[in-house]
Design an enzyme around this catalytic site. Structure first.
Site, PDB file in Angstrom:
ATOM      1  N   TYR A  89      41.967  61.182  26.194  1.00  0.00           N
ATOM      2  CA  TYR A  89      42.410  60.420  27.366  1.00  0.00           C
ATOM      3  C   TYR A  89      43.500  59.394  27.048  1.00  0.00           C
ATOM      4  CZ  TYR A  89      38.428  62.335  29.905  1.00  0.00           C
ATOM      5  OH  TYR A  89      37.546  63.181  30.509  1.00  0.00           O
ATOM      6  N   ASN A 159      45.180  61.388  35.638  1.00  0.00           N
ATOM      7  CA  ASN A 159      43.752  61.669  35.742  1.00  0.00           C
ATOM      8  C   ASN A 159      43.153  60.859  36.885  1.00  0.00           C
ATOM      9  OD1 ASN A 159      41.050  62.469  34.994  1.00  0.00           O
ATOM     10  ND2 ASN A 159      40.780  60.425  34.100  1.00  0.00           N
ATOM     11  N   GLU A 160      42.609  61.556  37.873  1.00  0.00           N
ATOM     12  CA  GLU A 160      41.876  60.883  38.957  1.00  0.00           C
ATOM     13  C   GLU A 160      42.653  59.714  39.550  1.00  0.00           C
ATOM     14  OE1 GLU A 160      37.828  59.900  37.977  1.00  0.00           O
ATOM     15  OE2 GLU A 160      37.286  62.012  37.740  1.00  0.00           O
ATOM     16  N   ASP A 201      36.734  64.869  41.978  1.00  0.00           N
ATOM     17  CA  ASP A 201      36.158  65.796  42.949  1.00  0.00           C
ATOM     18  C   ASP A 201      35.907  65.068  44.267  1.00  0.00           C
ATOM     19  OD1 ASP A 201      35.051  68.014  44.106  1.00  0.00           O
ATOM     20  OD2 ASP A 201      33.136  67.862  43.057  1.00  0.00           O
ATOM     21  N   GLU A 262      36.369  67.984  33.517  1.00  0.00           N
ATOM     22  CA  GLU A 262      35.142  67.277  33.135  1.00  0.00           C
ATOM     23  C   GLU A 262      34.018  68.012  33.851  1.00  0.00           C
ATOM     24  OE1 GLU A 262      35.244  63.164  34.445  1.00  0.00           O
ATOM     25  OE2 GLU A 262      36.965  62.663  33.184  1.00  0.00           O
ATOM     26  N   TYR A 294      31.925  66.673  29.684  1.00  0.00           N
ATOM     27  CA  TYR A 294      32.021  65.222  29.584  1.00  0.00           C
ATOM     28  C   TYR A 294      30.688  64.726  29.008  1.00  0.00           C
ATOM     29  CZ  TYR A 294      33.198  60.426  30.716  1.00  0.00           C
ATOM     30  OH  TYR A 294      33.500  59.094  30.617  1.00  0.00           O
TER      31      TYR A 294
END
Ligand SMILES: *[C@@H]1O[C@H](CO)[C@@H](O)[C@H](O)[C@H]1NC(C)=O
Ligand SMILES: *[C@@H]1O[C@H](CO)[C@@H](O)[C@H](O)[C@H]1NC(C)=O
Ligand SMILES: *[C@@H]1O[C@H](CO)[C@@H](O)[C@H](O)[C@H]1NC(C)=O
Ligand SMILES: *[C@@H]1O[C@H](CO)[C@@H](O)[C@H](O)[C@H]1NC(C)=O
Ligand SMILES: *[C@@H]1O[C@H](CO)[C@@H](O)[C@H](O)[C@H]1NC(C)=O
Ligand SMILES: *[C@@H]1O[C@H](CO)[C@@H](O)[C@H](O)[C@H]1NC(C)=O
Ligand SMILES: *[C@@H]1O[C@H](CO)[C@@H](O)[C@H](O)[C@H]1NC(C)=O
Ligand SMILES: *[C@@H]1O[C@H](CO)[C@@H](O)[C@H](O)[C@H]1NC(C)=O
Length: 477
Positions: A89, A159-160, A201, A262, A294
């Protein structure tokens, strides 16, 4: 399939090369065709069998690939688990990653790398400002640091970043970063390493995001691969019960590889990881290309496979054994897994206030950053380099000054501390926790809020040490 890097290197250099590289082979690059990954040397379909790897947790900026002792401790465990990939990450682009990348290559393991750091990323509160030339410098310097390793499978540009229904506008800037990274790699004559996005998600918009990032006429702006962070399979679930079956239908026509960036719901522990049986079967192989559990090390949020005891030892947990067994019992599908070769790129979702607020017209790259295309990114700045609040163009000559290594008068600190104490960091955290009320995946979002790296959720550190040459930081505003 093209001939892989290894064989071409060996055939050029001949016998002596094979002696020198006896234990230090480079891995064949992974290539994309249609919605699947392939080993460029063997032509075999490649399914990601991976773990998310951030020892020390999300707020710890230790670069696990910059410390050979950490790699010596963990890479043998990756091998024992039967992995072929890890996702990282945050890396420190000032460090030398050669030894760890070599050790991973020797173990047959590829890396998927997020190019952001918590302080240098697209901000949810002011995405337009955070998309600036200094930020792109950090991204490009990370690309510089990894572009030569053949076992980099891909980069995540974000990411997200979208983590609820209020920040879909951030996608515009993430997509601009995708475009800039791909153009940068071409300009620098690097391998065109796949660039993707890893999505939270969020039921309401994850599909819109998938299509947005894979739409439009500009090949550079479209992602090459899509990762979904998905915690919907809990305990002894099933293809139907988990909702995987619905996702198979939703993504059926998607034209690029998708994988679970993940997974591993902890509502039932120890985790039996029975989803492995579905993911690596023909039930899913026509659309999905594996995924990453994850996560490797056990941190405060209790998602670990191992407990880290110290610099040189870990204790494996029951989850580790369960995952290992599931991987062993579930080989990849035969043949090509019925992947789709010729699906069309997506249609761009239209702007809809409150639902999907990304713009199909991307902002131009900040003009100062174009110098990086011809000169490279220059001096890498490491992990503690806040760029989110530097709107506009930088004075990029700062990155090309020869560092004297002498003492700094820390002039720029007033600016950087006011940046990191800005209220936008806390407003971002609260927007993150709002999403915890999302009914379908509370586990996912509470986990996300404690570890999200996509933007400045973490703003604990006050940067006090800057490199010597930065003390005369100037802006062209
Ligand atoms: C970060 O993790 C490393 C090892 O992974 C550990 O040595 C270090 O103490 C951690 N730092 C913090 C601030 O937690
Ligand atoms: C091969 O890679 C290992 C790390 O996996 C390193 O320790 C070793 O020095 C390398 N050997 C050569 C000849 O480069
Ligand atoms: C990548 O490898 C080439 C060829 O060995 C070398 O010239 C170049 O400097 C390397 N680039 C980086 C960023 O390490
Ligand atoms: C996939 O494409 C087919 C044929 O173009 C179409 O009939 C179908 O509705 C599409 N499915 C989805 C989920 O978009
Ligand atoms: C692959 O697709 C073909 C044609 O659609 C079908 O006949 C076959 O059963 C599929 N194979 C698997 C393993 O799903
Ligand atoms: C892709 O788009 C073309 C032109 O719109 C259409 O003819 C074709 O059927 C589409 N392919 C698929 C697999 O949906
Ligand atoms: C999208 O971007 C274009 C060009 O910057 C701008 O003119 C337009 O107003 C934007 N649309 C929205 C909905 O923000
Ligand atoms: C940019 O930095 C260089 C070197 O410090 C300096 O000479 C130049 O005047 C600066 N340009 C601007 C527009 O601030």
């Amino acid at each position: 399939m093209r001939i892989g890097a290894l064989s071409s290197v060996l055939s050029v250099l001949g016998f002596s090369a094979s002696l020198v590289t006896a234990n230090n082979n480079s891995l064949p690059t992974i290539e994309i065709e249609g919605n699947a990954f392939f080993n460029s040397e063997t032509g075999e379909r490649f399914y990601i069998r991976g773990v998310d790897y951030q020892p020390g947790g999300s707020s710890n900026l230790t670069d696990p690939l910059g410390d050979i002792e950490i790699c010596k401790r963990d890479v043998p465990k990756f091998q024992d688990l039967g992995l072929n990939a890890v996702r990282i990450y945050t890396v420190d682009n000032t460090q030398d990653h050669t030894e760890c990348m070599q050790m991973l290559a020797n173990a047959g393991i590829y890396v998927i790398l997020d190019v952001n750091t918590p302080d240098s990323s697209i901000s949810r509160s002011d995405p337009g400002c955070s998309y600036n030339a200094d930020y792109l410098q950090t991204v490009f310097a990370t690309v510089d640091a990894f572009a030569n390793y053949t076992n980099v499978l891909g980069f995540f540009a974000g990411n997200e970043v979208i983590n609820d229904q209020t920040n879909t506008d951030t996608a515009t800037y993430v997509k601009a970063v995708v475009r800039d990274m791909k153009k940068y790699m071409r300009a620098r004559k690097y391998r065109q390493i796949p660039v993707g996005y890893s999505a939270a998600d969020v039921t309401e918009n994850v599909l819109l995001a998938a299509h947005y990032f894979n739409c439009g006429d500009d090949d550079d702006a479209r992602i090459d691969m899509f990762g979904v962070n998905d915690y919907s399979w809990c305990g002894q679930s099933s293809f139907q019960l988990s909702g995987y079956s619905i996702k198979m239908k939703s993504y059926k026509n998607y034209s690029i590889p998708i994988f679970l960036s993940e997974f591993g719901c902890t509502k039932v522990t120890p985790r039996p990881f029975t989803e492995i049986g579905a993911i690596y079967s023909t039930q899913m192989s026509s659309v999905f290309s594996g995924g990453l559990v994850y996560e490797y090390s056990n941190e405060a949020n209790n998602y670990g496979l191992v407990q880290i005891d110290g610099e040189d030892s870990v204790t494996t947990l029951q989850d580790y054994n369960n995952l290992k067994t599931e991987f062993q019992n579930n080989p990849n599908p035969e043949g090509d897994g019925n992947y789709s070769k010729n699906n069309n790129v997506s249609t761009c979702p239209s702007f809809e206030s409150g639902t999907w607020e990304a713009n199909n017209t991307l902002p131009p790259m900040p003009s100062a950053a174009s110098a990086f295309f011809s000169k490279g990114a220059g001096q890498p700045m490491g992990t503690k380099y806040p760029t989110q609040f530097r709107c506009g163009d930088a004075n990029i000559s700062d990155y090309f000054r020869v560092s004297s290594g002498s003492s700094s008068s820390s002039v720029s600190n007033s600016q950087s501390s006011s940046q990191s104490s800005s209220s936008s960091a806390s407003s971002q955290s609260s927007s993150t926790s709002t999403s915890a009320s999302r009914s379908s995946s509370a586990t996912s979002s509470s986990k996300s809020s404690s570890k999200s790296k996509g933007s400045a959720v973490i703003a604990v550190q006050v940067p006090t040490v800057f490199r010597a040459f930065l003390h005369v930081w100037n802006y062209v505003l």
